[in-house]
Write a protein that holds these residues in place. Sequence first.
Motif, mmCIF file in Angstrom:
data_model
loop_
_atom_site.group_PDB
_atom_site.id
_atom_site.type_symbol
_atom_site.label_atom_id
_atom_site.label_comp_id
_atom_site.label_asym_id
_atom_site.label_seq_id
_atom_site.Cartn_x
_atom_site.Cartn_y
_atom_site.Cartn_z
ATOM 1 N N LYS A 47 23.391 31.439 -51.885
ATOM 2 C CA LYS A 47 23.027 29.998 -51.464
ATOM 3 C C LYS A 47 23.121 28.826 -51.944
ATOM 4 O O LYS A 47 22.989 28.485 -53.291
ATOM 5 N N GLY A 48 22.497 27.889 -50.761
ATOM 6 C CA GLY A 48 22.518 26.047 -51.656
ATOM 7 C C GLY A 48 24.191 25.454 -51.540
ATOM 8 O O GLY A 48 23.891 24.174 -51.972
ATOM 9 N N ARG A 49 24.791 26.427 -51.549
ATOM 10 C CA ARG A 49 26.275 26.244 -51.877
ATOM 11 C C ARG A 49 26.998 25.663 -50.333
ATOM 12 O O ARG A 49 28.234 25.873 -50.274
ATOM 13 N N PHE A 50 27.169 27.378 -50.105
ATOM 14 C CA PHE A 50 27.732 27.120 -48.625
ATOM 15 C C PHE A 50 27.033 27.454 -47.353
ATOM 16 O O PHE A 50 25.337 27.629 -46.852
ATOM 17 N N THR A 51 27.542 26.872 -45.894
ATOM 18 C CA THR A 51 26.583 27.082 -44.656
ATOM 19 C C THR A 51 27.522 27.563 -43.925
ATOM 20 O O THR A 51 28.805 26.945 -43.967
ATOM 21 N N ILE A 52 26.312 28.501 -42.919
ATOM 22 C CA ILE A 52 27.565 28.789 -41.928
ATOM 23 C C ILE A 52 26.722 29.140 -40.429
ATOM 24 O O ILE A 52 25.721 28.032 -40.153
ATOM 25 N N ALA A 53 27.361 28.278 -40.017
ATOM 26 C CA ALA A 53 27.342 26.980 -38.634
ATOM 27 C C ALA A 53 28.250 27.863 -37.484
ATOM 28 O O ALA A 53 29.266 28.215 -37.467
ATOM 29 N N ASP B 224 29.819 26.957 -32.755
ATOM 30 C CA ASP B 224 29.675 25.775 -31.829
ATOM 31 C C ASP B 224 30.025 26.472 -30.334
ATOM 32 O O ASP B 224 31.188 28.000 -30.703
ATOM 33 N N ASN B 225 28.982 26.376 -29.755
ATOM 34 C CA ASN B 225 28.580 28.208 -28.714
ATOM 35 C C ASN B 225 29.645 27.153 -28.183
ATOM 36 O O ASN B 225 30.293 28.325 -26.796
ATOM 37 N N ALA B 226 30.219 26.122 -27.526
ATOM 38 C CA ALA B 226 30.596 25.772 -26.880
ATOM 39 C C ALA B 226 32.268 26.097 -26.533
ATOM 40 O O ALA B 226 33.336 26.820 -25.544
ATOM 41 N N LYS B 227 32.484 26.353 -28.302
ATOM 42 C CA LYS B 227 34.215 26.244 -28.019
ATOM 43 C C LYS B 227 33.995 27.523 -28.697
ATOM 44 O O LYS B 227 34.606 28.678 -28.766
ATOM 45 N N ASN B 228 32.691 28.980 -29.155
ATOM 46 C CA ASN B 228 33.463 29.636 -28.962
ATOM 47 C C ASN B 228 33.417 30.136 -30.442
ATOM 48 O O ASN B 228 34.673 31.384 -31.294
ATOM 49 N N THR B 229 33.790 29.341 -31.751
ATOM 50 C CA THR B 229 33.441 29.143 -33.101
ATOM 51 C C THR B 229 32.694 28.907 -34.252
ATOM 52 O O THR B 229 31.665 28.807 -33.708
ATOM 53 N N MET B 230 33.089 30.058 -34.947
ATOM 54 C CA MET B 230 31.792 30.031 -36.615
ATOM 55 C C MET B 230 32.796 29.428 -37.592
ATOM 56 O O MET B 230 33.847 29.146 -37.720
ATOM 57 N N TYR B 231 31.793 29.005 -38.137
ATOM 58 C CA TYR B 231 32.761 28.069 -39.272
ATOM 59 C C TYR B 231 31.498 28.295 -40.376
ATOM 60 O O TYR B 231 30.815 29.263 -40.488
ATOM 61 N N LEU B 232 32.168 27.912 -42.006
ATOM 62 C CA LEU B 232 31.464 28.089 -43.208
ATOM 63 C C LEU B 232 32.507 27.231 -44.176
ATOM 64 O O LEU B 232 32.888 27.634 -44.576
ATOM 65 N N GLN B 233 31.227 25.897 -44.363
ATOM 66 C CA GLN B 233 31.051 25.148 -45.200
ATOM 67 C C GLN B 233 30.878 25.741 -46.278
ATOM 68 O O GLN B 233 29.704 25.919 -46.869
ATOM 69 N N MET B 234 32.078 25.390 -47.467
ATOM 70 C CA MET B 234 31.952 25.534 -48.741
ATOM 71 C C MET B 234 31.907 25.141 -49.683
ATOM 72 O O MET B 234 32.672 24.242 -50.142
#
Length: 122
Positions: free
Chosen positions: A68-74, A76-86
């Motif tokens: 928490k506070g370091r990672f962000t999940i996101a 893009d529904n148009a691209k059917n792609t999920m991300y994890l910013q660490m």
Amino acid sequence: QVQLVESGGGLVQAGGSLRLSCAASGTIFRIKNMGWYRQGPGRQRELVAAFTTGFTSGGSINYADSVKGRFTIARDNAKNTMYLQMNSLKPEDTAVYYCHAVTGPFLQDDYWGQGTPVTVSS
């Protein structure tokens, strides 16, 4: 069937950042929830972050306390792609990171990607 392919792992120094991607294909509309898990050396696989929905709007997000506070999940529904910013990575974040999705009316079908390794050096 849902196919999940992760990318973006690698070697980074402590304090650095990485962004993981998970490209989904197949019966995307059946996904009920999805997220990221990790398995470190000698450890059990654990939840990192997850959406309570699939590639749709709405829902909520759950994070492990350790990120928490370091990672962000996101997503893009148009691209059917999920991300994890660490960000602010720590050596204890070293693990293989897996993309995960669940389908079915009773959440009975699990799908996993092949995993992408992340190594954080001190």
